[in-house]
Design a protein around this motif. Structure first.
Motif, PDB file in Angstrom:
ATOM      1  N   ARG A 101       0.842  -1.185   0.000  1.00 42.33           N
ATOM      2  CA  ARG A 101       0.000   0.000   0.000  1.00 42.33           C
ATOM      3  C   ARG A 101       0.881   1.240   0.000  1.00 42.33           C
TER       4      ARG A 101
ATOM      5  N   ASN B 260      -2.379  -0.601  -6.565  1.00 39.39           N
ATOM      6  CA  ASN B 260      -2.573   0.329  -5.451  1.00 39.39           C
ATOM      7  C   ASN B 260      -2.490  -0.352  -4.092  1.00 39.39           C
ATOM      8  N   THR B 261      -3.196  -1.461  -3.959  1.00 43.10           N
ATOM      9  CA  THR B 261      -3.144  -2.212  -2.709  1.00 43.10           C
ATOM     10  C   THR B 261      -3.069  -3.697  -3.017  1.00 43.10           C
TER      11      THR B 261
END
Length: 346
Positions: free
Chosen positions: A48, A119-120
């Motif tokens: 993250r 993104n994550t």
């Protein structure tokens, strides 16, 4: 002669079994290939805000900048991967011959993607406790000349599953002088979220607060709402939330407000840049508009700024800000803030 042959056979079998055990152990591990040629073997924890948390066999837990990663090979196919184009995949990561890229491999096919567009990433382990992460920090300062000491404490724990997550966070600031101990500010929050669709999620939250500056002896709050992931890119994440909250509060003078209904509206911004100079900004803001106390407006925010002044030296600033247009005690302050800064030589 026969004894020598037997010894050679036993030695060969021992080495073969050891080699097979070593290979099997490594097959069950994740592998990170860095751009400088290094190879790390261990377990992927999560990714993250441009950082990959990785538990290396040799050196322990590491935070790796994704710009330093050439490609990734995961042994598990239970990764939850969210990308900049607002898609969510469940599968494994496999190496790509293109530096800085990976394949997301699923049961239905594969997707070639730049690592920076992830993104994550969450590694969903089969064991319950393996899906927990957390940290604890504390500090104490004392001045003999004033006779005043200050104690601060913060802790957080996060549990993640395929569609939902639970986070628990708490913090406190207390002061001590020669005769009294004062609990100046306390906050405890339990929040559960459930992903309804790719960008929409539901939220339930329970919170306890204490803030003597705003004349709050205690506040218990329940919040329910929905959130939306507004914008995702390689360096920026923005999310918004809205809903309804109900709270009960007691002032430092003993006055009780048994039912306060408010509309919470909030947003969060996370920005990160890992090209010199490195920079990270994480900011959360939440406004409360009163319904049962029409005209009352409350505001809470938490902002953290980290900047690499020069190689291996970081400067960080953290600011907590609270505002209440109509605090329980009319004579008390309407604004409270706490800020701290530090330099870290890594």
């Amino acid at each position: 002669m026969k004894r020598t042959i037997k010894q050679s056979v036993f030695t060969f079998l021992f080495l073969l079994i050891s080699l097979m055990a070593f290979a099997r152990e490594n097959l069950q591990k994740d592998t990170i290939f860095l751009r400088n040629g290094e190879i790390l073997i261990g377990d992927i924890k999560n990714m993250r805000l441009g950082m990959l948390s990785f538990d290396s066999k040799e050196v322990g837990l590491l935070d790796l900048k994704i710009s330093k990663i050439k490609t990734i090979n995961s042994s598990s196919d239970t990764l939850r991967i969210e990308t900049s184009d607002k898609a969510i995949y469940f599968g494994a990561l496999k190496p790509s011959s293109k530096p800085g890229w990976v394949y997301i491999v699923m049961k239905t096919g594969s997707h070639h993607i730049e690592i920076g567009n992830i993104n994550t990433l969450l590694s969903l382990r089969p064991r319950f406790w393996d899906n927990f992460t957390g940290n604890i920090t504390s500090g104490f300062s004392y001045s003999r000349s004033s006779g005043i000491g200050q104690l601060n404490f913060s802790a957080s724990a996060i549990y993640t599953a395929k569609r939902f997550g639970v986070s628990i966070s708490g913090s406190g600031i207390s002061s001590i002088d020669t005769s009294t101990f004062s609990r100046d500010r306390e906050d405890l929050n339990i929040t559960g979220s459930y992903n309804v669709k790719n960008m929409w999620y539901g939220v339930l939250s329970l919170q306890y607060q204490r803030n003597l500056q705003l004349s709050i002896a205690r506040r218990f709050q329940q919040l329910g709402g929905v959130g939306y992931k507004i914008a995702f890119s390689q360096n920026l994440q923005t999310m918004g939330i809205g809903g309804v909250s109900i709270s009960q509060e007691r002032s430092t003078t003993g006055n009780d407000q048994n039912l306060l209904c408010e509309i919470p509206l909030g947003f969060s911004i996370n920005y990160f840049k890992f090209s010199h100079p490195d920079m990270q900004i994480s900011s959360q803001h939440l406004f409360y508009v009163g319904l049962t106390q029409w005209g009352r407006v409350r505001y809470d925010s938490n902002t953290t700024f980290t900047w690499e002044l020069f190689k291996n030296f970081d400067f960080s600033l953290n600011l907590y800000l609270s505002y209440d247009s109509r605090p329980p005690d009319p004579d008390s302050e309407k604004t409270d803030y706490v800020w701290n800064s530090r330099g870290t030589n890594l």
